[in-house]
Design a protein around this motif. Structure first.
Motif, PDB file in Angstrom:
ATOM      1  N   GLN A  48      11.658  11.784  -0.396  1.00  0.00           N
ATOM      2  CA  GLN A  48      11.020  10.547  -0.840  1.00  0.00           C
ATOM      3  C   GLN A  48       9.903  10.868  -1.810  1.00  0.00           C
ATOM      4  OE1 GLN A  48       9.651   8.874   2.846  1.00  0.00           O
ATOM      5  NE2 GLN A  48       7.784  10.074   2.858  1.00  0.00           N
ATOM      6  N   GLY A  49       9.348   9.828  -2.400  1.00  0.00           N
ATOM      7  CA  GLY A  49       8.224  10.002  -3.308  1.00  0.00           C
ATOM      8  C   GLY A  49       7.574   8.664  -3.607  1.00  0.00           C
ATOM      9  N   LYS A  50       6.326   8.712  -4.036  1.00  0.00           N
ATOM     10  CA  LYS A  50       5.603   7.485  -4.375  1.00  0.00           C
ATOM     11  C   LYS A  50       6.106   6.883  -5.674  1.00  0.00           C
ATOM     12  CE  LYS A  50       1.380   8.853  -2.010  1.00  0.00           C
ATOM     13  NZ  LYS A  50      -0.039   9.196  -2.162  1.00  0.00           N
ATOM     14  N   THR A  51       6.633   7.741  -6.558  1.00  0.00           N
ATOM     15  CA  THR A  51       7.208   7.276  -7.818  1.00  0.00           C
ATOM     16  C   THR A  51       8.646   7.770  -7.903  1.00  0.00           C
ATOM     17  OG1 THR A  51       6.586   9.255  -9.078  1.00  0.00           O
ATOM     18  CG2 THR A  51       4.949   7.465  -8.968  1.00  0.00           C
TER      19      THR A  51
ATOM     20  N   GLU B 173      10.604  -1.065   1.598  1.00  0.00           N
ATOM     21  CA  GLU B 173       9.717  -2.227   1.660  1.00  0.00           C
ATOM     22  C   GLU B 173       8.242  -1.885   1.417  1.00  0.00           C
ATOM     23  OE1 GLU B 173      10.369  -0.482   5.673  1.00  0.00           O
ATOM     24  OE2 GLU B 173      11.757  -1.283   4.200  1.00  0.00           O
ATOM     25  N   ASP B 174       7.886  -0.610   1.557  1.00  0.00           N
ATOM     26  CA  ASP B 174       6.516  -0.164   1.299  1.00  0.00           C
ATOM     27  C   ASP B 174       6.333   0.357  -0.119  1.00  0.00           C
ATOM     28  OD1 ASP B 174       5.694  -0.753   3.935  1.00  0.00           O
ATOM     29  OD2 ASP B 174       6.459   1.172   4.644  1.00  0.00           O
ATOM     30  N   GLY B 175       7.398   0.296  -0.938  1.00  0.00           N
ATOM     31  CA  GLY B 175       7.313   0.763  -2.313  1.00  0.00           C
ATOM     32  C   GLY B 175       7.558   2.247  -2.488  1.00  0.00           C
ATOM     33  N   ILE B 176       7.972   2.918  -1.429  1.00  0.00           N
ATOM     34  CA  ILE B 176       8.280   4.353  -1.482  1.00  0.00           C
ATOM     35  C   ILE B 176       9.742   4.526  -1.871  1.00  0.00           C
ATOM     36  CG2 ILE B 176       8.426   6.492  -0.113  1.00  0.00           C
ATOM     37  CD1 ILE B 176       5.559   5.533  -0.569  1.00  0.00           C
TER      38      ILE B 176
END
Length: 69
Positions: free
Chosen positions: A28-31, A11-14
């Motif tokens: 995990q990662g931002k992209t 839900e935070d775009g991660i």
């Protein structure tokens, strides 16, 4: 070796990535690309830790199931 992974955007775009064959192996990662790179590092570290501690590498036993909805 090849391992199947799951990749989901939270839900935070991660991007959250898991390797079901290796319990607890999550990254995990931002992209998407960053997440994929991070899970590769996590899998390598996981397997190195198993070897270091004399633990067996879990076998990969997966199949794809087709569902018609």
């Amino acid at each position: 070796m090849k391992y199947r992974i799951t990749l989901q955007k939270d839900e935070d775009g991660i991007y959250v990535v898991k390797c079901p064959s290796l319990p607890g192996c999550i990254s995990q990662g931002k992209t998407r690309n960053e997440a994929l790179s991070n899970i590769k590092d996590a899998i390598e570290g996981y397997l190195q830790s198993l070897k270091k501690h004399g633990e067996p590498i879990p076998p990969v036993d997966e199949e794809l199931v087709e569902i018609n909805v």
